[in-house]
Design an enzyme around this catalytic site. Structure first.
Site, PDB file in Angstrom:
ATOM      1  N   GLN A  53       0.791  -1.390   0.179  1.00  0.00           N
ATOM      2  CA  GLN A  53      -0.104   0.074  -0.022  1.00  0.00           C
ATOM      3  C   GLN A  53       0.897   1.075  -0.001  1.00  0.00           C
ATOM      4  O   GLN A  53       0.464   2.367   0.669  1.00  0.00           O
ATOM      5  CB  GLN A  53      -1.016   0.025   1.358  1.00  0.00           C
ATOM      6  N   SER A  54       1.941   1.198  -0.683  1.00  0.00           N
ATOM      7  CA  SER A  54       3.015   2.351  -0.696  1.00  0.00           C
ATOM      8  C   SER A  54       2.252   3.568  -1.365  1.00  0.00           C
ATOM      9  O   SER A  54       2.028   3.365  -2.628  1.00  0.00           O
ATOM     10  CB  SER A  54       4.271   1.839  -1.293  1.00  0.00           C
TER      11      SER A  54
END
Ligand SMILES: *Cc1c(COP(=O)(O)O)cnc(C)c1O
Length: 341
Positions: A83-84
């Site tokens: 989920q960067s």
């Protein structure tokens, strides 16, 4: 603008919508700060730097990707968690500029892409998943072999470190610190404290150096979402020394104060307990602002705890830098109490 040394800005792309708003949090201040003798809380809305590209990473990428283009690169490679926000921003910046983007993601492939990962794919980024063990063992090696693959295809890739946090990316929040101080002065105050979430240290490094160079007596504190105090004190100074080498401006990092609070990491990076979700819900309902459980929700929760302990007692104005990340709310939807029936 900088009092201490003359600094010339390097090449920069113009992608973020700047300046971002500075906005008071009246109801949160009433509830959680004034009763404890604390300051008025303001938010620097860097969640509004763009739409899909929103958040703090866009400010850093304006400088980093300008350098990539200068070097004649046609491909960007970077890395991060599933989920960067940094990877998602890079994917969309690449699309905007007509560059290939390859993301090295830490974690297992998921059946249904959500949040930032969905946007990575939507933007057409190439994605490769690695186990946390592989990632930790040799991230440099993973970057190098990816870059080699592109070279074999006649392409020129530029590698961007985690969070675009290095001496070049530092420019993003060095220049943001000027914008922030100038916003505050326009509103009639000098801030006592600036607070941000800290994950790879670059935002904190830029703000810390920027306030120092402007000669303002404001304390910048990073609320860590991983690692520990010693790690971030070293990382922030490392990024500042890198900046110093790149620009030829000597900075005495020995005497530079780096303030880190690592008391609110909770179970670990990207893992948060019920109080964080409660806080996110409260800020959404009281102020109409979206935090998320990986960075801003944790940092804001930590800030509120410290306010209640009297940590910021006697201060007049504190600015929380909202570093974005709202797309990560969706994959964590099941942790909100109203969601459980
Ligand atoms: C990356 C990120 C941070 C941390 O910033 P660093 O410069 O990596 O320390 C904070 N908040 C959000 C939403 C982020 O995506």
């Amino acid at each position: 603008m900088f009092e201490k040394i003359p600094v010339e800005l390097p090449r920069r792309l113009n992608l973020a919508h700047l300046p971002t708003p500075l906005q008071p949090l009246d109801r949160i201040s009433e509830l959680y700060s004034y009763p404890y003798g604390g300051p008025k809380i303001w938010v620097k809305r860097d969640d509004l730097t763009e739409s899909g590209m929103s958040g703090n990473k866009l400010r850093k990428l304006e400088f980093v990707v300008a350098e990539a283009l200068e070097q004649g690169s046609d491909t960007l490679i970077t890395c991060g968690g599933i989920q960067s926000n940094h990877c998602r921003t890079t994917a969309l910046v690449g699309a905007r500029l007509g560059l290939n983007v390859h993301l090295l993601l830490r974690g297992e492939p998921v059946a249904e892409a959500d949040g930032n990962l969905l946007l990575d794919q939507l933007a057409g980024a190439e994605v490769t998943f690695y186990s946390p063990a592989e990632f930790a063992r040799d991230i440099k090696g993973l970057f190098n072999s990816c870059k080699d693959e592109y070279r074999k295809r006649g392409l020129k890739a530029f590698c961007i470190p985690t969070g675009a946090s290095d001496g070049l990316g530092l420019w993003g929040y060095l220049s943001a610190s000027q914008e922030l101080i100038s916003d505050c002065l326009t509103r009639g105050f000098e801030p006592d404290h600036i607070v941000c979430a800290t994950g790879s240290g670059g935002t904190q490094a830029g703000l810390t150096l920027g306030c120092h160079l402007q000669g303002f007596n404001v304390q910048v504190t990073g609320y860590a979402v991983c690692d520990d105090v010693a790690y971030f004190q070293a990382k922030v100074k490392e990024d500042i020394r890198h900046w110093s080498r790149l620009t030829g401006n000597p900075i005495d990092t020995q005497s530079l104060q780096v303030h880190v609070n690592a008391d609110y990491i909770g179970p670990g990076y990207a893992k948060a307990g019920p109080p964080i979700y409660k806080m996110i819900e409260e800020v959404a309902r009281l102020e109409g602002i979206l935090l998320e459980p990986i960075y801003t929700g944790k940092a804001f929760y930590g800030l509120i705890q410290e306010l209640q302990k009297g940590r910021y007692k006697g201060c007049d104005n504190l600015v929380f830098v909202h570093t974005g990340g709202q797309f990560a709310l969706f994959p964590y939807r099941h942790n909100f109490s109203f969601h459980r029936v």
